[in-house]
Scaffold this active site. Structure first.
Site, short mmCIF file in Angstrom:
data_model
loop_
_atom_site.label_atom_id
_atom_site.label_comp_id
_atom_site.label_asym_id
_atom_site.label_seq_id
_atom_site.Cartn_x
_atom_site.Cartn_y
_atom_site.Cartn_z
N TYR A 163 0.83 -1.10 0.02
CA TYR A 163 0.27 0.02 0.03
C TYR A 163 1.07 1.37 0.12
O TYR A 163 1.79 1.21 0.86
CB TYR A 163 -0.88 0.08 1.16
CG TYR A 163 -2.00 1.14 1.48
CD1 TYR A 163 -3.06 1.28 0.79
CD2 TYR A 163 -1.69 2.08 2.33
CE1 TYR A 163 -3.89 2.28 0.70
CE2 TYR A 163 -2.33 3.18 2.36
CZ TYR A 163 -3.53 3.42 1.63
OH TYR A 163 -4.42 4.52 1.84
N ASP A 176 9.43 2.57 -0.55
CA ASP A 176 8.35 3.28 0.42
C ASP A 176 8.77 3.03 1.85
O ASP A 176 8.22 2.10 2.16
CB ASP A 176 7.06 2.92 0.12
CG ASP A 176 6.04 3.37 0.84
OD1 ASP A 176 6.10 4.07 2.00
OD2 ASP A 176 4.98 3.17 0.59
N LYS A 228 4.85 9.78 8.14
CA LYS A 228 4.50 10.39 9.69
C LYS A 228 5.73 10.29 10.58
O LYS A 228 5.85 11.26 11.47
CB LYS A 228 3.23 9.73 10.27
CG LYS A 228 3.27 8.09 9.69
CD LYS A 228 2.04 7.38 9.33
CE LYS A 228 2.25 5.97 8.83
NZ LYS A 228 1.18 5.68 8.07
N1 HOZ Z 1 -3.72 2.26 5.97
C1 HOZ Z 1 -3.12 2.76 7.07
C2 HOZ Z 1 -2.14 1.84 7.91
N2 HOZ Z 1 -1.45 1.07 7.07
C3 HOZ Z 1 -4.28 3.15 8.21
C4 HOZ Z 1 -4.03 4.17 8.93
C5 HOZ Z 1 -4.96 5.03 9.70
O1 HOZ Z 1 -6.16 4.44 9.74
O2 HOZ Z 1 -4.52 6.07 10.23
#
Ligand code: HOZ
Length: 432
Positions: free
Chosen positions: A145, A240, A268
């Site tokens: 992802y 990534d 982040k």
């Molecule tokens: N897809 C995010 C973690 N791999 C989720 C992040 C979130 O809900 O803040």
């Protein structure tokens, strides 16, 4: 027994004004069922919900809280900077300090551009790779992802895997046609794609340790093979490192795996949890970004002073105390060994994947090395396990398709409590 009285009523209220009651789908608990926990505050290794219940946190805001929540140097930096205003839309000294700090920690970064999220970092890196190479296609891996930009929502992990979303309405065929996908750890499949699309592939983007289909490790030779293939074919290799950056090591997965990327994306972590991202790499590539080059990329809030102040405070602490990484890994191995003991005693089929301070459990009889093997695991059992753990004050990601993240505020007593909770959770499910 944990009750979720306030969370339940807040969830009902949230659904009146927020789609599904959440601002990021995986938080809705849809796949594990039940009510999402509404968090009031967090400190160190612990979260506290709106019902006043305490949890040991294994999400760490999906990675960035490496030293725990509300880490005092980070909080002080934000408070101090906020006195000077929250945004200028103009260059600041803090942005230079952040760029210099990243360059001093991460390999292969001559120039780095700040953005506001991991999604922005990855989509900008792909645009740059296309602009630099003059090619349109890129390869990503099934179950990886890279944020929610249109071209990445093809066989993606995380929330899409959690909700089994195969095609996303709104992503046009035109957008998806240049996204090629291969199974993680399958170098032959990648080589075949590259051969079939000779001189058409601009980039290969990968989570060097995957965290969006649970934690999945690159097998020996895989990342090295990608590097060699990219070099030979004039393709840019993009790491990534939104999850692994500054978490696996000061130099992230590049350092740990000993493989150089052409472009690296961060998220982040470099804002200590504030909304921020960045992408960087070698000067010869990065100087194609506007205003040096014509590959346009911009953002009013990019390099936001509060995010910079928070991130600098965190990265400086990590740089000053490299033993943090050893401590984190030792804690993760302790947790892994403890879980191994209770899981093997349960007689269940399971796999624990772990690298550095990322770890996850798949209920599977077979090694979990890619999306297909992750998806074949018993996710229904994971969901029951998740709820039993939650009832015992252990906050795991609410999906089998997400990695768990340890933070260094966790004590060995917390880890023992987690292992004991796993043992009694399994006993409760199995009726032993
Ligand atoms: N897809 C995010 C973690 N791999 C989720 C992040 C979130 O809900 O803040």
């Amino acid at each position: 027994m944990y009750a979720y009285t306030s969370s339940k009523s807040l969830f009902e209220r949230a659904q009146q004004s927020i789609p599904g009651g959440v601002n990021s789908p995986v938080r809705a608990f849809k796949s594990v069922g039940g009510t999402p926990v509404f968090v009031a505050k967090a400190k160190g290794a612990y979260l506290y919900d709106e019902d006043g219940q305490k949890y040991i946190d294994y999400i760490a805001s999906w990675g960035p809280m490496i030293l725990g929540h509300a880490y005092q140097p980070v909080i002080s930096a934000i408070q101090k900077k906020a006195e000077d205003s929250t945004s200028f839309g103009a260059p600041t000294l803090l942005e230079i300090e952040m760029a210099e700090l990243i360059k001093s920690m991460a390999p292969n970064v001559d120039l780095i551009r700040m953005v506001n999220s991991g999604t922005e970092a990855c989509m900008s890196a792909i645009r740059l790779a296309r602009g630099y190479t003059g090619r349109n296609k890129f390869i990503k891996f099934e179950g990886c992802y890279h944020g929610h930009a249109d071209m990445f929502l093809v066989k993606a992990g995380s929330g899409l895997a959690t909700f089994n979303i195969q095609t996303v309405p709104g992503v046009t065929a035109g957008n998806a046609q240049d996204t090629l996908t291969a199974p993680y750890n399958d170098l032959a499949a990648v080589a075949q794609l590259v051969a079939e699309h000779k001189d058409e592939v601009a980039a290969i983007i990968i989570e060097p340790v995957a965290g969006n289909m649970g934690c999945i490790l690159p097998q020996e030779g895989f990342i090295e093979g990608l590097r060699a293939l990219c070099t030979r074919e004039g393709i840019l290799l993009i790491f990534d490192e939104v999850m692994t950056g500054f978490r696996m090591a000061p130099g992230g997965a590049q350092e740990v795996l000993g493989v150089d990327a052409d472009l690296v994306c961060y998220g982040k972590v470099i804002g200590a949890g504030m909304p921020v991202g960045a992408f960087g790499g070698k000067k010869a590539i990065m100087e194609h970004i506007a205003p040096l080059g014509n590959v346009y990329q911009a953002g009013t809030l990019s390099g936001n002073p509060l995010a910079m102040a928070a991130g600098i405070a965190l990265l400086k602490e990590l740089q000053a105390r490299p033993e943090t990484y050893k401590e984190l890994e030792e804690k993760t191995l302790y947790l892994r060994d403890g879980l191994n003991k209770v899981l093997s005693a349960s007689g269940l089929d399971y796999v624990i994947n772990q690298k550095g301070s990322m770890i996850s459990v798949h209920f599977s009889a077979h090694p979990v090395t890619d999306f297909a093997t992750a998806a074949a695991a018993d996710t229904a059992f994971f969901n029951r396990f998740f709820h039993e753990m939650l009832q015992r004050g252990i906050y795991l990601p609410p999906s089998a398709f997400e990695s768990w993240f340890l933070n260094n505020a966790l004590s060995y007593a917390d880890l023992d409590e987690t292992i004991a909770a796993a043992q009694s959770s399994l006993a409760a499910i199995l009726g032993k």
